[in-house]
Structure formats: structure tokens, C-alpha cells
Scaffold this active site. Structure first.
Site, mmCIF file in Angstrom:
data_model
loop_
_atom_site.group_PDB
_atom_site.id
_atom_site.type_symbol
_atom_site.label_atom_id
_atom_site.label_comp_id
_atom_site.label_asym_id
_atom_site.label_seq_id
_atom_site.Cartn_x
_atom_site.Cartn_y
_atom_site.Cartn_z
ATOM 1 N N LYS A 56 44.951 18.638 14.527
ATOM 2 C CA LYS A 56 45.352 19.055 15.877
ATOM 3 C C LYS A 56 45.919 20.453 15.781
ATOM 4 O O LYS A 56 46.437 20.849 14.736
ATOM 5 C CB LYS A 56 46.429 18.119 16.436
ATOM 6 C CG LYS A 56 46.535 18.125 17.933
ATOM 7 C CD LYS A 56 45.544 17.139 18.556
ATOM 8 C CE LYS A 56 45.488 17.206 20.046
ATOM 9 N NZ LYS A 56 44.691 16.089 20.599
ATOM 10 N N ASP A 103 42.340 20.011 24.675
ATOM 11 C CA ASP A 103 43.436 19.061 24.946
ATOM 12 C C ASP A 103 44.181 19.657 26.150
ATOM 13 O O ASP A 103 43.592 20.452 26.902
ATOM 14 C CB ASP A 103 44.349 18.913 23.719
ATOM 15 C CG ASP A 103 45.288 17.705 23.819
ATOM 16 O OD1 ASP A 103 44.840 16.577 23.591
ATOM 17 O OD2 ASP A 103 46.480 17.897 24.155
HETATM 18 P P1 NDP Z 1 44.730 18.811 31.140
HETATM 19 O O1 NDP Z 1 45.400 20.048 30.746
HETATM 20 O O2 NDP Z 1 43.359 18.857 31.692
HETATM 21 O O3 NDP Z 1 45.626 17.990 32.165
HETATM 22 C C1 NDP Z 1 46.922 17.607 31.835
HETATM 23 C C2 NDP Z 1 47.574 16.982 33.044
HETATM 24 O O4 NDP Z 1 48.810 16.400 32.662
HETATM 25 C C3 NDP Z 1 47.905 18.003 34.117
HETATM 26 O O5 NDP Z 1 47.845 17.365 35.369
HETATM 27 C C4 NDP Z 1 49.334 18.405 33.767
HETATM 28 O O6 NDP Z 1 50.087 18.914 34.845
HETATM 29 C C5 NDP Z 1 49.888 17.078 33.308
HETATM 30 N N1 NDP Z 1 50.982 17.337 32.355
HETATM 31 C C6 NDP Z 1 50.899 18.036 31.191
HETATM 32 N N2 NDP Z 1 52.086 18.099 30.597
HETATM 33 C C7 NDP Z 1 52.927 17.453 31.396
HETATM 34 C C8 NDP Z 1 54.301 17.183 31.331
HETATM 35 N N3 NDP Z 1 55.044 17.599 30.295
HETATM 36 N N4 NDP Z 1 54.848 16.441 32.329
HETATM 37 C C9 NDP Z 1 54.086 16.011 33.384
HETATM 38 N N5 NDP Z 1 52.775 16.249 33.504
HETATM 39 C C10 NDP Z 1 52.212 16.952 32.529
HETATM 40 O O7 NDP Z 1 44.762 17.878 29.832
HETATM 41 P P2 NDP Z 1 43.918 16.580 29.495
HETATM 42 O O8 NDP Z 1 43.588 15.842 30.724
HETATM 43 O O9 NDP Z 1 42.820 16.970 28.575
HETATM 44 O O10 NDP Z 1 44.970 15.749 28.625
HETATM 45 C C11 NDP Z 1 45.822 14.753 29.192
HETATM 46 C C12 NDP Z 1 46.270 13.812 28.088
HETATM 47 O O11 NDP Z 1 45.123 13.175 27.508
HETATM 48 C C13 NDP Z 1 47.013 14.466 26.924
HETATM 49 O O12 NDP Z 1 47.972 13.548 26.422
HETATM 50 C C14 NDP Z 1 45.916 14.638 25.878
HETATM 51 O O13 NDP Z 1 46.457 14.712 24.578
HETATM 52 C C15 NDP Z 1 45.127 13.357 26.095
HETATM 53 N N6 NDP Z 1 43.754 13.341 25.616
HETATM 54 C C16 NDP Z 1 42.869 14.308 25.998
HETATM 55 C C17 NDP Z 1 41.552 14.232 25.564
HETATM 56 C C18 NDP Z 1 40.525 15.211 26.000
HETATM 57 O O14 NDP Z 1 39.366 15.025 25.635
HETATM 58 N N7 NDP Z 1 40.846 16.217 26.798
HETATM 59 C C19 NDP Z 1 41.101 13.168 24.643
HETATM 60 C C20 NDP Z 1 42.104 12.163 24.381
HETATM 61 C C21 NDP Z 1 43.375 12.280 24.845
HETATM 62 P P3 NDP Z 1 50.328 20.493 34.971
HETATM 63 O O15 NDP Z 1 49.028 21.042 35.481
HETATM 64 O O16 NDP Z 1 51.454 20.629 35.908
HETATM 65 O O17 NDP Z 1 50.663 20.981 33.587
HETATM 66 O O1 2IT Z 2 43.328 13.732 21.700
HETATM 67 C C1 2IT Z 2 42.089 13.843 21.577
HETATM 68 O O2 2IT Z 2 41.403 12.936 21.096
HETATM 69 C C2 2IT Z 2 41.442 15.063 22.054
HETATM 70 N N1 2IT Z 2 42.125 15.929 22.602
HETATM 71 C C3 2IT Z 2 39.980 15.287 21.846
HETATM 72 C C4 2IT Z 2 39.712 15.758 20.451
HETATM 73 C C5 2IT Z 2 38.289 16.144 20.158
HETATM 74 O O3 2IT Z 2 38.100 16.646 19.042
HETATM 75 O O4 2IT Z 2 37.403 15.971 20.984
#
Ligand code: NDP
Ligand code: 2IT
Length: 449
Positions: free
Chosen positions: A122, A162
């Protein structure tokens, strides 16, 4: 407290998210260690909690006004026993070593569950993309890659998105890598469709999470049809979780960002979701603007003086946390149960605190830990790597079919491992046990390296 946690705490004091993630895994694999004394004796436990390599670097960049900024860049190469390091990059002001080590540690086990050949890593930066122009984001990404490129490669370490890193950032990062390395390879996943990206990758985490939830419900002969669902977040994972839930006949009534949450009791349908996608991905606005467009909905400002999140205090059947870590605490968990929620599937990484998890397990609701239920994203990243190696693109149906198959398989793997250790229906224990055994066995097979 486990001995290994004591070692980690004394070696890395203050890394509370990392300690939380280590504690969660080590507690649940105790029965495996008792049954297999070679794991404790071989020293594999101290090895698995120490990153194989930690890279921390300066990222200097200039804003549109000519002002110089210095951010901190990181890449944690946690474990490569079963494949090249693989995991996302997070750009958020809260990013620090503890958060990235917890994410990298979780990633090792998550990736093992996918059955694909991927180790765990990461990275990211404390850079905040919010409010920055496209040119500022581009310059930052280029400066970040100027150092990162020497540490990654398609057979070494393959970053992805992420929080704060989506299609735009991956594009700028890839462009700079391609120029510096003078090669066009699948060094990042989540690429644009026209230049090596895989169909379904943007959708994969959210879709996969809903597929997993649907598998859990099927063990009780239930479906998502008509279920009222709470979703947090409004980014990549939340958007495609909503999309698939709506497609499967569920009714989603909430979304959030770090400023607050909206509640729409009429349900967020396809049209409203299209607005959210435009709002968040194109206009890069706030979820608050949803209520201006859909006036029957309500907006509640985030209130840090509260010891619970009112988003989780609504009548519903299912909850899908899709924002960030520790977004459901013990009080939220009790509120969810009191409001009839019988299924929690984690789209975000480590959204439930240890107290919340204990409450879910104690009440025996369907609880899916993120490393199982959000593994669809990295799984399709693995499929993107495979397609890049073959220089082929699979059609949407093929990738989606493989994603469904992988999620179904992870669901079964969790249940089987839990059953083997006398913990039927405990997906948390099952996910940790199955993935831990796979990774430590690979480490032992390969000797002390
Ligand atoms: P994005 O940046 O697309 O969206 C994140 C969302 O979460 C936004 O709405 C953001 O609000 C909100 N957020 C972030 N930090 C905070 C906080 N501290 N408190 C409240 N709201 C918060 O990210 P993703 O959708 O990609 O990721 C969301 C989660 O999913 C994370 O935990 C990530 O690690 C996990 N994840 C992502 C994957 C991926 O493929 N993208 C795969 C597996 C897991 P704001 O816009 O106000 O910051
Ligand atoms: O938390 C996760 O699994 C991710 N942000 C996606 C990682 C990836 O390599 O696609």
C-alpha cells in the site's frame, strides 16, 4: 494480548491503526497456531508483521500560484510470498505510516483470498487532492512518480487507486511512469480502458461487495430484493455498491462524505445515482448538493462532538460502510442492531472498530470483514494484470463472470475455514484463518529470505 502484538507495539509505538489490524488477525488465528506449533516456532509471525520494505520520500511540487509544497510519499511493500506487491495508493491529509501499514497488512490477506498471485502493499501521500486544479494534481502525481517509479514494476509492485486516487490520478501516474521507464507495461491497475485498463475495474469493489452480501443472504434463503440499505461514502466504492444494490432490487437510502450524510427515504435510484456520479466524479462537489436537487431528502452535517454517527441510526436491513476506517464504533453497532440491521458488508477497509465487530459476532448477524467483501477490486486488478501480460482485453461479461466466481469462492473459503475451526458462520475468523495459512505456508516453503 498476543505476544506478537506486544512486540509490534514496543517496536512501533503510536501506530494505532496498524496495531488494531495486527491484533484483529492475530487474535482470530490463535486456534491455527495452537494446532500448528511450527508457525510459532519458525518465527513466521514476527516476519509477517514487519514490512519487507518501507519507502518514504519527499514529494516537492508547485501550485498554480507558483508556491512550493512538500508532501510525504510512501510505499509499504509488506509481503511478496505469493506474488508481486499489490495494493492501492491513498492521497488524503490523514495518511501516515500507521494507516498505510494497516492497509498493507490487510491487503496481504485480502489478496491471498482472491486466489490470484498477488502479494500485499500500500502507498500514498498526505497530499489532499480536494480543491486542487487538474494541473496541480497532475504536477503532484508526476512528482510522486518521479521517485516511486524506481521501486515498482509489473513483476515487482503494482499500485492502484484508493481514497483520493481514481482514474484521473492513475492516468497522470501512468504517463510519468511510461516516460521514466521507457516502457509500456501493466505497472498500475485501474488504467483507462483505451490504454490497458480492464472493463469492470471501476465497478469491481462495489459490485463484489454486493455479490458477497448476496451470497451471505443466500445461506438464509434470502435475497437483496426489497432490502433497505444504508451506504456510507460517495466515492468509487459507494457509487458501485449502490448501482449493484439497485440492480438487485434493494432500496438504498443514504450516502455520505466527510462533511455529512444525506438520507433519501424514497430510495436512490439509477437517475439519482447518475447525478451523484456527476457531482462527485466530474464536478468534484459535496454530497450536500444532493438535497438541492432532490428536495424530499435530508442532509445532516457531520458532528465530531457526537460519540456515534447518526447515519447508522436509521431503520434498515443491511449496512454497507464504504468510506473509511473506524467509521462504525460500538455505539453505532448497537444502533444498527436496534434498527433491525441483520447484515453488514464492509466495502471500506477496517470500517468497524473491534468493539463493533464483537457486537456483530455476539449477535450472530451476517458480518463480512472488508478483506473478504471488498476483495473484488483487487481481484479485478489481478485480472487486469493478467490481460496486460497477454496483451488481450476480455469483454465485460467475462470479467464480471470471473468477479462473481471469485466472490462466491471467497465466501465459501471463509465459511469452510470457520467451520473447520468450530466457528460456523464467522466470516471474520474464516477470512483471517484461510488467508493466513496460505501466506505463512508460502513463506515457510521459501525459507528465511
Ligand atoms: P474515494 O476517494 O473514491 O471515496 C472515499 C469516500 O469516503 C468519499 O466520499 C470521502 O469523502 C469519504 N471519506 C474519506 N475519508 C473520510 C473520512 N476520514 N471521514 C468520512 N468520510 C471519508 O475512495 P474509495 O471509494 O476508493 O475508497 C473508500 C474505501 O474503500 C476506503 O476505505 C478504501 O480503502 C476502500 N477500498 C477501495 C477499493 C478501490 O478499489 N477503490 C478497494 C477496496 C477497498 P470526502 O470526499 O469528503 O473525502
Ligand atoms: O484496498 C484495496 O483493495 C484497493 N484499494 C485496491 C487495490 C488494488 O490493487 O486494486
Amino acid at each position: 494480548m498476543t505476544d506478537i502484538l506486544k512486540i509490534v507495539q514496543s517496536r512501533d509505538p503510536g501506530e494505532k491503526e496498524f496495531h488494531q489490524a495486527v491484533h484483529e488477525v492475530m487474535e482470530t488465528v490463535k486456534p491455527v497456531l495452537d494446532r500448528n506449533p511450527q508457525y510459532r516456532e519458525s518465527g513466521v509471525l514476527v516476519r509477517i508483521v514487519e514490512p519487507e520494505r518501507t519507502i518514504i520520500f519527499q514529494v516537492p511540487w508547485m501550485d498554480d500560484q507558483g508556491q512550493i509544497h512538500i508532501n510525504r510519499g510512501f510505499r509499504i511493500q509488506m509481503n511478496s510470498a505469493i506474488g508481486p506487491y499489490k495494493g492501492g495508493l491513498r492521497f488524503h491529509p490523514s495518511v501516515n505510516l500507521s494507516i498505510l501499514k494497516f492497509l498493507a497488512f490487510e491487503q496481504v490477506f485480502k489478496n491471498a483470498l482472491t486466489t490470484l498471485a498477488m502479494g500485499g502493499g500500500k502507498g500514498g501521500s498526505d497530499f489532499d487532492p480536494k480543491g486542487k486544479s487538474d494541473n496541480e494534481v497532475m504536477r503532484f502525481c508526476q512528482a510522486f512518480m518521479l521517485e516511486l517509479f524506481r521501486h515498482i514494476g509489473p513483476n515487482t509492485d503494482v499500485p492502484a487507486g484508493d481514497i483520493g486516487v481514481g482514474a484521473r490520478e492513475i492516468g497522470y501516474l501512468f504517463g510519468m511512469y511510461r516516460k521514466l521507464a521507457n516502457e509500456f507495461t501493466g505497472v498500475l491497475s485501474g488504467k483507462g480502458l483505451g490504454w490497458g485498463g480492464s472493463l469492470i475495474r471501476p465497478e469491481a469493489t462495489g459490485y463484489g461487495c454486493v455479490y458477497f452480501a448476496s451470497e451471505m443472504l443466500s445461506t438464509q434463503n434470502k435475497t437483496l430484493e426489497g432490502k433497505i440499505c444504508l451506504v456510507s461514502g460517495a466515492g468509487n466504492v459507494a457509487q458501485y455498491t449502490v448501482e449493484k444494490l439497485v440492480e438487485m432490487g434493494a432500496k438504498v437510502i443514504s450516502l455520505s462524505d466527510s462533511s455529512g450524510f444525506i438520507c433519501d427515504e424514497e430510495g436512490i435510484d439509477g437517475k439519482k445515482l447518475a447525478f451523484v456520479k456527476w457531482l462527485k466524479n466530474v464536478r468534484r462537489g459535496r454530497i450536500k448538493d444532493y438535497v438541492d436537487k432532490y428536495s424530499q431528502s435530508t442532509y445532516t452535517e457531520a458532528d465530531s462532538s457526537l460519540d456515534y454517527n447518526p447515519l447508522w441510526n436509521r431503520k434498515a436491513d443491511c449496512a454497507f460502510p464504504c468510506a473509511t476506517q473506524n467509521e462504525i464504533n460500538g455505539k453505532d453497532a448497537l444502533n444498527l442492531l436496534r434498527n433491525n440491521v441483520g447484515l453488514v458488508a464492509e466495502g471500506s477497509n477496517m470500517p468497524s472498530t473491534p468493539e463493533a465487530i464483537d457486537i456483530f459476532l455476539d449477535k450472530k448477524i451476517l458480518y463480512a470483514p472488508g478483506k473478504a467483501s471488498n476483495a473484488g477490486g483487487v481481484a479485478v486488478s489481478g485480472l487486469e494484470m493478467a490481460q496486460n501480460s497477454m496483451r488481450l482485453n476480455w469483454p465485460r461479461e467475462e470479467v464480471d463472470g470471473r468477479l462473481r466466481f471469485i466472490m462466491k469462492n471467497i465466501h465459501k473459503t471463509c465459511l469452510d475455514a470457520a467451520e473447520e475451526y468450530g466457528l460456523p458462520g464467522n466470516y471474520q475468523a474464516g477470512a483471517n484463518i484461510a488467508s493466513f495459512v496460505k501466506v505463512v505456508n508460502a513463506m515457510l516453503d521459501q525459507g528465511l529470505v
